[in-house]
Motif scaffolding. Structure first.
Motif, PDB file in Angstrom:
ATOM      1  N   MET A  73       0.882  -1.215   0.069  1.00 31.69           N
ATOM      2  CA  MET A  73      -0.138   0.125   0.051  1.00 31.69           C
ATOM      3  C   MET A  73       0.866   1.166  -0.047  1.00 31.69           C
ATOM      4  O   MET A  73       1.773   1.460   0.803  1.00 31.69           O
ATOM      5  N   VAL A  81      -5.407  -0.384  -5.098  1.00 31.37           N
ATOM      6  CA  VAL A  81      -4.246   0.090  -4.459  1.00 31.37           C
ATOM      7  C   VAL A  81      -3.920   1.479  -4.670  1.00 31.37           C
ATOM      8  O   VAL A  81      -3.510   2.025  -3.653  1.00 31.37           O
ATOM      9  N   LEU A 125      -7.139  -1.192  -0.412  1.00 28.84           N
ATOM     10  CA  LEU A 125      -7.416  -2.598  -0.765  1.00 28.84           C
ATOM     11  C   LEU A 125      -7.687  -3.456   0.236  1.00 28.84           C
ATOM     12  O   LEU A 125      -6.926  -3.825   1.051  1.00 28.84           O
TER      13      LEU A 125
END
Length: 231
Positions: free
Chosen positions: A5, A166, A171
């Motif tokens: 991330m 993302v 996510l």
């Protein structure tokens, strides 16, 4: 999980974002002094593949870089958010143009490309950051080529949903991913009807659900596996 991330803080100043934070302070200041910040509304095409080099740092927002053919077909090869470097190169002699479009309202720090090139030739720290950026773009180019040549539309659509999540920093199961069938078709090098069919299959199989405008992720592990990103 295959994706990390993003950690950039979109509210931070430019010197704390992306490659600028890796540079000596005085060198970063030189680049910033000749740059200018611009706010771009959602949906605007910022770089249209005009001749020359265009470089900018994303300060906030979500954007996509894509290739566009003369017949209107498109394929997205990268999503960018705060801290990412984006831009275009001169693709003279090719029948495609490289473009950048804002998906959400975005703020960019546009650099003086001439100054950037001049400093990179004499500042090793900046040159190394540019080398790393170009290496990353090469990996993305190979991935786009492989995806367009060998992957099914269903695989491409699943991957696009994951990459959008993302890039948005969200996510997870239950995450809402904003998209339209046409946007997914443009991103995956397909057409609207075929992309819509792939979305219906993913929805039928319980990986996503309709959540207008877009979809919600229901089964993240299966969606990652469908996109070739599972463990």
């Amino acid at each position: 999980m295959a994706f990390a991330m993003p950690e950039a803080d979109p509210t931070a100043g430019p010197k704390t974002l992306g490659f600028l934070k890796e540079l000596p302070g005085a060198l970063a200041d030189k680049l910033i002094q000749r740059s200018h910040a611009v706010d771009h509304p959602a949906g605007s095409v910022i770089f249209r593949g005009e001749g020359g080099v265009h470089v900018a740092l994303v300060m906030s927002g979500l954007l996509r870089s894509y290739l566009s053919a003369p017949d209107g077909r498109q394929i997205t090869y990268r999503y960018a958010r705060a801290g990412d470097l984006i831009g275009t190169l001169d693709l003279a002699g090719l029948d495609v143009s490289r473009r950048v479009q804002s998906i959400t309202p975005s703020r960019l720090l546009h650099f003086d490309a001439v100054q950037l090139e001049r400093l990179a030739k004499r500042e090793p720290a900046l040159a190394w950051q540019m080398i790393e950026e170009l290496a990353d773009r090469l990996v993305q180019a190979y991935r786009t080529l492989a995806m367009r040549s060998f992957a099914t539309v269903r695989w491409r659509v699943a991957r696009d949903i994951i990459e959008r999540a993302v890039a948005a920093g969200d996510l997870r199961e239950g995450a809402h991913v904003r998209l339209t069938h046409q946007e997914v078709a443009d991103a995956t090098g397909s057409v609207r009807e075929v992309a819509a069919r792939a979305i219906r299959v993913l929805r039928r199989d319980g990986m996503i659900a309709t959540a207008r405008p877009g979809v919600a992720i229901l089964d993240l592990d299966r969606l990652l596996h469908e996109a070739g990103l599972g463990a």
